[in-house]
Design a protein around this motif. Structure first.
Motif, PDB file in Angstrom:
ATOM      1  N   ASN A   1     -62.086  72.168  45.216  1.00  7.20           N
ATOM      2  CA  ASN A   1     -61.887  71.253  46.344  1.00  7.20           C
ATOM      3  C   ASN A   1     -60.833  70.222  45.981  1.00  7.20           C
ATOM      4  N   GLN A   2     -59.609  70.659  45.855  1.00  2.00           N
ATOM      5  CA  GLN A   2     -58.536  69.781  45.406  1.00  2.00           C
ATOM      6  C   GLN A   2     -58.215  68.672  46.396  1.00  2.00           C
ATOM      7  N   GLU A   3     -58.613  68.843  47.663  1.00  2.00           N
ATOM      8  CA  GLU A   3     -58.345  67.809  48.652  1.00  2.00           C
ATOM      9  C   GLU A   3     -59.408  66.706  48.658  1.00  2.00           C
ATOM     10  N   MET A   4     -60.428  66.816  47.830  1.00  2.39           N
ATOM     11  CA  MET A   4     -61.463  65.782  47.767  1.00  2.39           C
ATOM     12  C   MET A   4     -60.922  64.526  47.104  1.00  2.39           C
ATOM     13  N   THR A   5     -61.325  63.397  47.657  1.00  2.00           N
ATOM     14  CA  THR A   5     -60.954  62.126  47.039  1.00  2.00           C
ATOM     15  C   THR A   5     -61.842  61.883  45.822  1.00  2.00           C
TER      16      THR A   5
ATOM     17  N   GLN B   1     -65.774  72.458  38.466  1.00  2.00           N
ATOM     18  CA  GLN B   1     -65.778  73.322  39.651  1.00  2.00           C
ATOM     19  C   GLN B   1     -65.432  72.543  40.913  1.00  2.00           C
ATOM     20  N   VAL B   2     -66.014  71.369  41.063  1.00  2.00           N
ATOM     21  CA  VAL B   2     -65.774  70.558  42.260  1.00  2.00           C
ATOM     22  C   VAL B   2     -64.294  70.182  42.357  1.00  2.00           C
ATOM     23  N   THR B   3     -63.708  69.778  41.262  1.00  2.00           N
ATOM     24  CA  THR B   3     -62.308  69.334  41.312  1.00  2.00           C
ATOM     25  C   THR B   3     -61.331  70.505  41.461  1.00  2.00           C
ATOM     26  N   THR B   4     -61.638  71.662  40.889  1.00  2.00           N
ATOM     27  CA  THR B   4     -60.701  72.787  41.011  1.00  2.00           C
ATOM     28  C   THR B   4     -60.848  73.519  42.343  1.00  2.00           C
TER      29      THR B   4
END
Length: 179
Positions: A123-127, A118-121
């Motif tokens: 918030n795609q701009e997250m490092t 969920q975090v990666t999909t």
């Protein structure tokens, strides 16, 4: 005659314990159904927990009123609802912790994988460092002791909020001269 009435009165504590245990068992049964059906991660179904909790508060209010000539003040209703929620929350949180600790220790890993996804999909701009920090915080929150404390506190808090509302509808204050 007065002592006979007092002996039959239901106390706030007894109504709360009775309904809290029933509600806690209902929450545990619902948790098991969600686990067995594979729907444990369905966010929409998690709101059914609150419906069960509200039903438990209403059950406790009715039990108290049955033993008190159909009377219950708003403050008694608030106390009964909060205590019922605290008892049911403690029971269901303890079961959840026991379940993920002894019965299905892979549950936390599965939950963490879902959170990472969920975090990666979303918030795609997250490092990658930000994702790891979010995962570290999530990992901390899923420790059994934290889950237990948060479950108990969360249930008591939500129960208090629900009891504020439910008590407004279920209260029936005795007349001023009632003893």
């Amino acid at each position: 005659m007065e002592t006979e009435i007092n002996e039959k009165q239901t106390s706030v504590l007894s109504a709360s314990i009775n309904a809290g245990l029933i509600t806690g068992l209902a929450l545990i049964a619902f948790y098991i159904v969600l686990q067995l059906s594979g729907l444990i991660f369905n966010q929409a179904l998690s709101y059914v927990n609150w419906v069960i909790l509200i039903g438990g508060i209403v059950l406790a209010h009715n039990k108290f009123k049955q033993g008190n000539q159909d009377y219950m003040t708003y403050s008694q209703g608030l106390g009964i609802g909060t205590l019922t929620s605290l008892i049911s929350g403690t029971l269901s949180a303890a079961f959840s912790v026991a379940y993920i600790t002894f019965i299905d220790p892979t549950f936390i890993t599965t939950m963490m994988d879902k959170i990472r996804e969920q975090v990666t999909t979303q918030n795609q701009e997250m490092t990658s460092e930000q994702v790891e920090m979010a995962m570290s915080m999530s990992s901390f929150m899923f420790q059994p002791s934290i889950l237990l404390v948060m479950g108990v506190i969360g249930s008591a808090f939500m129960g208090f909020i629900f009891a504020l509302l439910v008590s407004a509808f279920t209260k029936n204050a005795p007349p001023v001269d009632f003893e």
